[in-house]
Design a protein around this motif. Structure first.
Motif, short mmCIF file in Angstrom:
data_model
loop_
_atom_site.label_atom_id
_atom_site.label_comp_id
_atom_site.label_asym_id
_atom_site.label_seq_id
_atom_site.Cartn_x
_atom_site.Cartn_y
_atom_site.Cartn_z
N PRO B 37 0.82 -1.22 0.00
CA PRO B 37 0.00 0.00 0.00
C PRO B 37 0.85 1.27 0.00
O PRO B 37 2.06 1.21 0.23
CB PRO B 37 -0.80 -0.10 1.31
CG PRO B 37 -0.45 -1.40 1.93
CD PRO B 37 0.70 -1.99 1.23
N ASN B 38 0.21 2.40 -0.22
CA ASN B 38 0.90 3.69 -0.15
C ASN B 38 1.52 3.86 1.22
O ASN B 38 0.90 3.55 2.23
CB ASN B 38 -0.08 4.86 -0.37
CG ASN B 38 -0.68 4.86 -1.77
OD1 ASN B 38 -1.86 5.01 -1.95
ND2 ASN B 38 0.15 4.66 -2.75
N GLY B 39 2.73 4.35 1.24
CA GLY B 39 3.38 4.64 2.51
C GLY B 39 3.89 3.41 3.24
O GLY B 39 4.29 3.49 4.40
N ALA B 40 3.88 2.24 2.56
CA ALA B 40 4.32 1.02 3.23
C ALA B 40 5.83 0.96 3.38
O ALA B 40 6.35 0.25 4.23
CB ALA B 40 3.83 -0.20 2.46
N GLY B 41 6.54 1.71 2.53
CA GLY B 41 8.00 1.69 2.59
C GLY B 41 8.64 1.08 1.35
O GLY B 41 9.83 0.75 1.38
N LYS B 42 7.88 0.98 0.25
CA LYS B 42 8.42 0.38 -0.98
C LYS B 42 9.57 1.21 -1.54
O LYS B 42 10.66 0.69 -1.82
CB LYS B 42 7.34 0.28 -2.06
CG LYS B 42 6.12 -0.51 -1.66
CD LYS B 42 5.12 -0.60 -2.80
CE LYS B 42 4.53 0.74 -3.24
NZ LYS B 42 3.71 1.40 -2.21
N SER B 43 9.33 2.51 -1.69
CA SER B 43 10.37 3.37 -2.26
C SER B 43 11.57 3.44 -1.33
O SER B 43 12.71 3.45 -1.77
CB SER B 43 9.82 4.77 -2.50
OG SER B 43 8.88 4.74 -3.55
N THR B 44 11.29 3.48 -0.01
CA THR B 44 12.39 3.53 0.94
C THR B 44 13.23 2.25 0.83
O THR B 44 14.46 2.30 0.90
CB THR B 44 11.86 3.69 2.37
OG1 THR B 44 11.03 4.84 2.40
CG2 THR B 44 13.00 3.87 3.37
N LEU B 45 12.55 1.13 0.62
CA LEU B 45 13.28 -0.13 0.49
C LEU B 45 14.23 -0.08 -0.71
O LEU B 45 15.42 -0.40 -0.58
CB LEU B 45 12.30 -1.30 0.34
CG LEU B 45 12.93 -2.67 0.07
CD1 LEU B 45 13.88 -3.07 1.20
CD2 LEU B 45 11.85 -3.74 -0.10
N VAL B 46 13.73 0.36 -1.87
CA VAL B 46 14.63 0.36 -3.03
C VAL B 46 15.71 1.45 -2.89
O VAL B 46 16.84 1.27 -3.31
CB VAL B 46 13.89 0.47 -4.38
CG1 VAL B 46 13.02 -0.74 -4.62
CG2 VAL B 46 13.08 1.74 -4.50
N ARG B 47 15.36 2.55 -2.24
CA ARG B 47 16.38 3.60 -2.05
C ARG B 47 17.44 3.13 -1.06
O ARG B 47 18.63 3.42 -1.24
CB ARG B 47 15.73 4.90 -1.57
CG ARG B 47 14.83 5.53 -2.65
CD ARG B 47 14.21 6.82 -2.18
NE ARG B 47 15.21 7.88 -2.15
CZ ARG B 47 15.37 8.70 -1.12
NH1 ARG B 47 14.61 8.60 -0.07
NH2 ARG B 47 16.30 9.63 -1.17
N ALA B 48 17.02 2.40 -0.05
CA ALA B 48 18.00 1.89 0.91
C ALA B 48 18.89 0.82 0.27
O ALA B 48 20.07 0.70 0.60
CB ALA B 48 17.28 1.31 2.13
#
Lengths: 340, 259
Positions: B37-48
């Motif tokens: 879902p939105n805000g789940a941390g998907k983008s943060t995961l790939v950025r990390a």
């Protein structure tokens, strides 16, 4: 569907034209002024022959007055144009110019301190030295304020804080100045001028400008990568922290050195990149060399105007660039809006 | 060939725990979908995964090397990344934009070589933007711009490709094209990681799905194992019609789950 405007690409004649302009304004700057020197007199004075013996007047005018003035005009203009282009690319903001980071204001404050406390009378080099030092202090403060954040906004906000602080310091000096003459002296320095500069001034500013320009020109492609935003640039191998440190130091040293000998001259760093951008492929790296050349031509040209416009009180260079800058900028704004 | 290993990765942003204890090993030849879902941390995961956000715990290794020890330049040649949001700050032509992808291969003063030019042409052809080469990228439609941005990431020619929402603002035809392209890249031996919102596309094309919810990796496996109606209800809060049996699997969200 056809694009409304042709694909932007580098105009092949841009750099040659700017170089030609550079040669022309240099010669004009040698020749024009209260006493006009013809080409033969310039050549004779430069190489010391002809003209029926030593032309002492021409030599004195050329070497003591116009040569330092021209060299300073060219290098200060080049530095302002370059740092404007670099900062617009780095901050991804077409309104950026050297003063947004507070470096120019802080350098001006350094000079004002030198004038206010009479330090500038100890030696003619004291004012520029204090000015460069204050520029460096400002950049240190900027780093402390912007912290680890890599967004351009935090840097701009920190720059505004530093710049406002320096501006307040200048106002304080004017406010408390012991007599009207001191205030006048400070004011006239703040208006920006390259009149009556000596070869000593050249030697003070030149190393700073060379070091500053070298730092700014070191990795032009990092600026291109930043067109994709911070993450995009990082993913292309740009070390954002190192890039920022290098560019901020370059601006502080280079612009500090320039402001130290010329006073605060606005608008050159802002408008020159706008003038040359339509003739490039719009990528930030393509702007650097043309902005350097364009800045040198513009500032030296403005200085020639200062000499030719008859006025009772001496006209200041910063005033002329401001008057030149506004219409150029408005013109570009209008053109930009019509494109949308 | 690039393997990205994530071990007990934790990320805190502004004192909020954005990722907790994520562990996964991503291998070459896989098309890995990151969903949630939105805000789940998907983008943060790939950025990390790329080291763009500092880990507060755990670590990421790329081919066995700690991410923190890699030079930015070397990392850039190993993993190409397409950020979310199609950021482009100057009105560059599509060709100039795609050529930015060659930056990791260029020395500070060297000129773009014939090989670079070829890579740019090829990337534009694969993302179907060759016809737009001379257009100004900021004046394109959202979908055209998305493809130009993807071409920029492809031009890097890296053995791993991480794309954040590559289907945003694409029409159905181009969505299928982009997914086909990503699947082909993966089956040529690359590691491809894509953050996706369209669960049908994820089901149909991905070899493996990572389902992220509230910073935790709640499911990791083949689409048919990850995408179940019960799980979608628990994570997204929707009831859905899931058909993973046919040759063309699909997931259709029906309505907000009650209670």
């Amino acid at each position: 569907m056809q694009s409304p405007n042709p694909a932007p690409s580098r105009h092949p004649a841009l750099v040659p034209l700017l170089l030609l302009g550079l040669v022309l304004v240099t010669l004009a700057s040698f020749g024009l002024g209260p006493v006009a020197l013809g080409p033969e007199r310039i050549v004779a004075a430069l190489f010391g022959y002809g003209g029926g013996g030593e032309d002492r007047v021409a030599r004195a005018i050329l070497f003591d007055l116009r040569l330092p003035r021209t060299v300073i005009g060219l290098m200060v203009g080049a530095m302002l144009g370059l740092s404007g282009a670099v900062l617009q690319g780095y901050l991804r903001n077409p309104l950026a110019e050297p003063s947004v980071l507070g470096a120019s204001n802080a350098s001006a404050l350094g000079a004002v301190i030198a004038l206010y406390f009479g330090i500038s009378e100890w030696s003619p080099v004291m004012l520029p030295i204090l000015s460069i030092l204050m520029g460096l202090v400002a950049i240190g403060l900027l780093f402390a304020l912007a912290g680890r954040s890599e967004s351009p906004l935090s840097l701009i906000l920190a720059g505004i804080a530093v710049s406002t602080l320096a501006g307040a310091g200048i106002s304080l000096a004017l406010n408390l100045s012991p007599n009207p003459f001191a205030a006048m002296e400070i004011m006239s320095w703040l208006l920006g001028s390259i009149e009556n500069r000596t070869i000593d001034h050249v030697w003070i500013a030149l190393p700073c400008i060379v070091v500053g320009a070298a730092l700014l020109l070191a990795h032009p492609r990092a600026l291109d990568a930043l067109s994709l935003g911070e993450d995009g640039a990082r993913s292309l191998g740009v070390d954002l922290r190192r890039t920022r440190r290098r560019l901020m130091l370059g601006v502080a040293i280079g612009v500090g050195g320039a402001v130290a000998v010329s006073g605060a001259i606005g608008f050159v760093g802002l408008i020159v990149p706008h003038l040359v951008r339509p003739m490039t492929d719009r990528s930030p790296s393509a702007l650097l060399l043309p902005s350097m050349l364009g800045g040198a031509v513009l500032l030296t040209g403005a200085d020639i105007l200062v000499r030719l416009i008859p006025s009772d009180a001496e006209l200041k260079l910063g005033v002329v660039t401001a008057f030149l800058g506004v219409p150029v900028f408005l013109f570009h704004l209008l053109r930009e809006r019509r494109l949308w | 060939m690039v393997t990205i290993a994530i071990e007990n990765l934790e990320v805190r942003l502004a004192r909020r725990e954005v990722l907790r204890q994520v562990t996964a090993t991503l291998r070459p030849g896989e098309l890995v979908g990151v969903i949630g879902p939105n805000g789940a941390g998907k983008s943060t995961l790939v950025r990390a995964m790329l080291g763009f956000v500092p880990a507060s715990g755990g670590h990421v290794t790329i081919d066995g090397n700690a991410l923190t020890g890699l030079q930015p330049h070397d990392l850039a040649r190993k993993v190409a990344y397409l950020p979310q949001g199609q950021t482009l700050h100057w009105p560059l032509t599509v060709e100039r934009l795609v050529a930015l992808g060659r930056l990791p291969h260029l020395g500070p003063m060297s000129r773009i070589s014939e090989a670079d030019r070829l890579a740019v042409q090829e990337a534009m052809a694969r993302a179907d933007v060759t016809g737009l080469a001379a257009r100004v990228a900021t004046e394109l439609s959202g979908g055209e711009r998305a493809r130009a941005m993807l071409a920029r990431a492809l031009a890097v020619g890296a053995p791993a490709l991480v794309v954040d929402e590559p289907l945003a603002s694409l029409d159905p035809g181009h969505q299928l094209d982009v997914m086909d392209l990503l699947a082909r890249e993966a089956h040529d031996g690359k590691l491809v990681v894509a953050v996706l919102h369209d669960l049908t596309m994820a089901a149909r094309y991905c070899d493996r799905l990572l389902l992220v919810d509230d910073g935790k990796l709640v499911a990791d496996g083949a689409p048919r194992d990850v995408l179940t109606a019960e799980r979608l209800r628990a994570v997204y809060g929707v009831t859905s019609h899931v058909d993973m049996a046919g040759p063309l699997p699909f997931v259709v969200p029906l309505e907000r789950a009650k209670g």
